[in-house]
Design an enzyme around this catalytic site. Sequence first.
Site, PDB file in Angstrom:
ATOM      1  N   HIS A   1       0.784  -1.231   0.000  1.00  0.00           N
ATOM      2  CA  HIS A   1       0.000   0.000   0.000  1.00  0.00           C
ATOM      3  C   HIS A   1       0.816   1.280   0.000  1.00  0.00           C
ATOM      4  O   HIS A   1       0.228   2.367  -0.029  1.00  0.00           O
ATOM      5  CB  HIS A   1      -0.969  -0.007   1.184  1.00  0.00           C
ATOM      6  CG  HIS A   1      -0.292  -0.093   2.517  1.00  0.00           C
ATOM      7  ND1 HIS A   1      -0.977   0.090   3.706  1.00  0.00           N
ATOM      8  CD2 HIS A   1       1.001  -0.342   2.886  1.00  0.00           C
ATOM      9  CE1 HIS A   1      -0.164  -0.046   4.716  1.00  0.00           C
ATOM     10  NE2 HIS A   1       1.043  -0.304   4.251  1.00  0.00           N
ATOM     11  N   HIS A   2       2.144   1.202   0.062  1.00  0.00           N
ATOM     12  CA  HIS A   2       2.950   2.429  -0.018  1.00  0.00           C
ATOM     13  C   HIS A   2       3.292   2.801  -1.456  1.00  0.00           C
ATOM     14  O   HIS A   2       3.756   3.923  -1.703  1.00  0.00           O
ATOM     15  CB  HIS A   2       4.245   2.284   0.785  1.00  0.00           C
ATOM     16  CG  HIS A   2       4.027   2.057   2.247  1.00  0.00           C
ATOM     17  ND1 HIS A   2       3.221   2.864   3.013  1.00  0.00           N
ATOM     18  CD2 HIS A   2       4.507   1.095   3.084  1.00  0.00           C
ATOM     19  CE1 HIS A   2       3.205   2.418   4.263  1.00  0.00           C
ATOM     20  NE2 HIS A   2       3.965   1.343   4.319  1.00  0.00           N
ATOM     21  N   ALA A   3       3.097   1.876  -2.393  1.00  0.00           N
ATOM     22  CA  ALA A   3       3.399   2.169  -3.794  1.00  0.00           C
ATOM     23  C   ALA A   3       2.354   3.112  -4.363  1.00  0.00           C
ATOM     24  O   ALA A   3       1.150   2.887  -4.227  1.00  0.00           O
ATOM     25  CB  ALA A   3       3.431   0.866  -4.596  1.00  0.00           C
TER      26      ALA A   3
END
Length: 325
Positions: free
Chosen positions: A128-130
């Site tokens: 989810h950080h991409a």
Amino acid sequence: MVAAPILRGMPPIVHHPAFRAEMPPGHRFPMDKFSKLASLLEAEGLPGPAGFHRPELASLDVLRLAHTDDYVRGVVELWLPPDIVRRIGMPNSESVAIRARAATGGTILAARLALEHGIACNTAGGSHHAEAASGAGFCVFNDVAVAARLLQAEGRISQVLVVDLDVHQGDGTARIFEGDPSVFTFSMHAEKNFPHRKAVSDLDVELPDGTDDAAYLARLDAILPDLIARVEPDLVFFNAGVDPHADDKLGRLSLTNAGIAAREARVLGACLQREIPVVGVIGGGYDPDIDRLADRHAILHRTAAALAPTKKGRPVAEPPLPHAI
């Protein structure tokens, strides 16, 4: 006459051997957790008689639904700029690129299976950080964002809800879907943890350091049922990161295994009770004890099996969800 036992349909579980990439010796990302989780689930019989569902690698065109062309080609053709490689925290290698494509394909397949079976889980995913033009925090491609965009493009779903309960904010997911009312992003995370510069989700709940099971579950109970009713999603993506656990080296919260099991039961149960398909992805978990970490990730899959609809398609009578403990 003794009544025959109710047969539960084993919820589909997606796995690919490529989920475990080759990493430099001593790298701090616990890459072995993916193969260890798969072995544990097999030992418990959770994939069912047919075994794991094996995904295809996400194609470059599919990845471009949530990422820029330059970034996708940089990952796959191995020419990412050094600053982005540092942000990701993994080498820009063929093995890591294949893993990222396999994990994204896994969430896509799990989403399709969830629409058919009511619930399905990946043994990876939750990157989810991409964001669109970059990865970060051990995340290369945002599998949930790609899967949501693809199923929307195929006309399978319209409204999506992302329930992100990893200890870190789902900042990349929030940025990809900023201004897109068809995807509602909900992130409940540690206030003082990575990323230091937070994005703006549709709903952010920031928790103080040391939040325990009772306080955590009370916050979730106050939000989730009303949120699902208000958003009315066609599909829910649940990031079941186990890094809120008290023993996780990158978390700042104080959940126990029992608290994580209660959390999973609340999220999955709330979706199934409203007949909303739900996809589980494992998210983060950084306990240095790989056996203990794999066991913690398996809570998602065990809970899914306990709550799954019957093979005849009728939902099993829901057990009472655990109260705050």
